[in-house]
Design an enzyme around this catalytic site. Structure first.
Site, PDB file in Angstrom:
ATOM      1  N   CYS A  42       0.849  -1.190   0.000  1.00  0.00           N
ATOM      2  CA  CYS A  42       0.000   0.000   0.000  1.00  0.00           C
ATOM      3  C   CYS A  42       0.889   1.246   0.000  1.00  0.00           C
ATOM      4  O   CYS A  42       1.974   1.248   0.557  1.00  0.00           O
ATOM      5  CB  CYS A  42      -0.916   0.007   1.226  1.00  0.00           C
ATOM      6  SG  CYS A  42      -2.070   1.410   1.238  1.00  0.00           S
ATOM      7  N   ASP A  44       0.444   3.794   1.647  1.00  0.00           N
ATOM      8  CA  ASP A  44       0.412   4.382   2.993  1.00  0.00           C
ATOM      9  C   ASP A  44       1.827   4.635   3.517  1.00  0.00           C
ATOM     10  O   ASP A  44       2.664   3.729   3.532  1.00  0.00           O
ATOM     11  CB  ASP A  44      -0.339   3.417   3.928  1.00  0.00           C
ATOM     12  CG  ASP A  44      -0.693   4.069   5.259  1.00  0.00           C
ATOM     13  OD1 ASP A  44       0.229   4.566   5.944  1.00  0.00           O
ATOM     14  OD2 ASP A  44      -1.885   4.082   5.617  1.00  0.00           O
ATOM     15  N   ARG A  46       2.986   4.829   6.291  1.00  0.00           N
ATOM     16  CA  ARG A  46       3.381   4.116   7.519  1.00  0.00           C
ATOM     17  C   ARG A  46       3.823   2.679   7.261  1.00  0.00           C
ATOM     18  O   ARG A  46       4.116   1.950   8.205  1.00  0.00           O
ATOM     19  CB  ARG A  46       2.201   4.130   8.515  1.00  0.00           C
ATOM     20  CG  ARG A  46       1.806   5.521   8.963  1.00  0.00           C
ATOM     21  CD  ARG A  46       0.450   5.527   9.614  1.00  0.00           C
ATOM     22  NE  ARG A  46      -0.615   5.183   8.664  1.00  0.00           N
ATOM     23  CZ  ARG A  46      -1.907   5.113   8.976  1.00  0.00           C
ATOM     24  NH1 ARG A  46      -2.295   5.348  10.213  1.00  0.00           N
ATOM     25  NH2 ARG A  46      -2.795   4.791   8.064  1.00  0.00           N
ATOM     26  N   HIS A  98      -2.270  -3.877   4.946  1.00  0.00           N
ATOM     27  CA  HIS A  98      -2.079  -3.499   6.349  1.00  0.00           C
ATOM     28  C   HIS A  98      -3.416  -3.216   7.008  1.00  0.00           C
ATOM     29  O   HIS A  98      -4.325  -2.673   6.393  1.00  0.00           O
ATOM     30  CB  HIS A  98      -1.143  -2.284   6.468  1.00  0.00           C
ATOM     31  CG  HIS A  98      -1.713  -1.029   5.878  1.00  0.00           C
ATOM     32  ND1 HIS A  98      -2.270  -0.033   6.651  1.00  0.00           N
ATOM     33  CD2 HIS A  98      -1.846  -0.625   4.601  1.00  0.00           C
ATOM     34  CE1 HIS A  98      -2.700   0.938   5.862  1.00  0.00           C
ATOM     35  NE2 HIS A  98      -2.459   0.614   4.612  1.00  0.00           N
ATOM     36  N   CYS A 101      -6.187  -0.020   6.880  1.00  0.00           N
ATOM     37  CA  CYS A 101      -5.956   0.593   5.556  1.00  0.00           C
ATOM     38  C   CYS A 101      -7.102   1.553   5.196  1.00  0.00           C
ATOM     39  O   CYS A 101      -8.276   1.167   5.160  1.00  0.00           O
ATOM     40  CB  CYS A 101      -5.848  -0.500   4.496  1.00  0.00           C
ATOM     41  SG  CYS A 101      -5.493   0.131   2.847  1.00  0.00           S
TER      42      CYS A 101
END
Ligand code: CO
Length: 212
Positions: A42, A44, A46, A98, A101
């Site tokens: 992803c 993302d 993080r 994750h 998400c």
């Protein structure tokens, strides 16, 4: 100092530190990359592939998009997959979703995120539809979203096996193995969801005749 200038300064410090440990660090890396892994994760911020797996530059070939989707008409994803599998000959392809998400949560809502994002998130809605009974049975919405994260990873892994790129590689060199993982934002731990060994069963509908 501007925030982006901090990045450039930190970069200089990082490069200097690498050279302190190994004066040939960049010289040897610049020559060739032989990563063993393709990571489809992803976008993302993080979930940085190298950092959470304790790997260094040169070890993981990376593709990231919102909610780690394998869309069979996505030329970007397919180019990365083909290069990694055919040319770099990676041994493992990892789809890493994750928990928590945002893309998955958005797909569970009825929000209108405008045309392009709606189109992208629609792929996750289809995963929901195919698992509606199991998901609807989970009353806690966060837990339901986490279950959808896992089912989404599983679906994307299965979609990889339906590509001629993977089926060709399985025939030619008995690799790569395909893995589906889910990373926990709250504890930093990766939870393995599914593993498909090279040469495994593929739904006959999606199996190319060369792979017989
Ligand atoms: Co995400």
């Amino acid at each position: 100092m501007k925030s982006y200038e901090q990045l450039l300064n930190a970069n200089k410090e990082w490069a200097a530190n690498k050279l302190l440990i190994n004066p040939r660090y960049f010289k040897s890396l610049a020559k060739v990359q032989t990563p063993e892994f393709l990571w489809i994760g992803c976008s993302d911020s993080r979930v940085p592939a190298n950092e959470i797996t304790g790997t260094e530059p040169g070890e993981i070939f990376v593709h990231r998009n919102i909610a780690n989707l394998v869309v069979h008409t996505d030329v970007n994803l397919l180019s990365v997959l083909e290069y990694a599998v055919v040319h770099l000959k990676v041994k493992h392809v990892i789809v890493c979703g994750h928990y928590g998400c945002g893309g998955v949560k958005a797909a569970m809502s009825n929000g209108d995120f405008n045309q392009v994002l709606n189109m992208w998130l629609r792929v996750i809605k289809d995963v929901y539809r195919n698992n509606r009974e199991a998901l609807d049975a989970i009353t806690d919405l966060d837990r339901r979203a986490d279950k959808l994260v896992e089912l989404n990873v599983k679906e994307q892994v299965e979609k990889l096996c339906k590509t001629s790129i993977i089926q060709n590689a399985w025939k030619d060199r008995q690799g790569p193995d395909i893995h589906g993982w889910a990373y926990g934002l709250k504890d930093g731990i990766i939870n393995p969801i599914i593993e498909i060994k090279a040469g495994s069963y593929v739904d006959p509908l999606y199996k190319y005749d060369f792979a017989e």
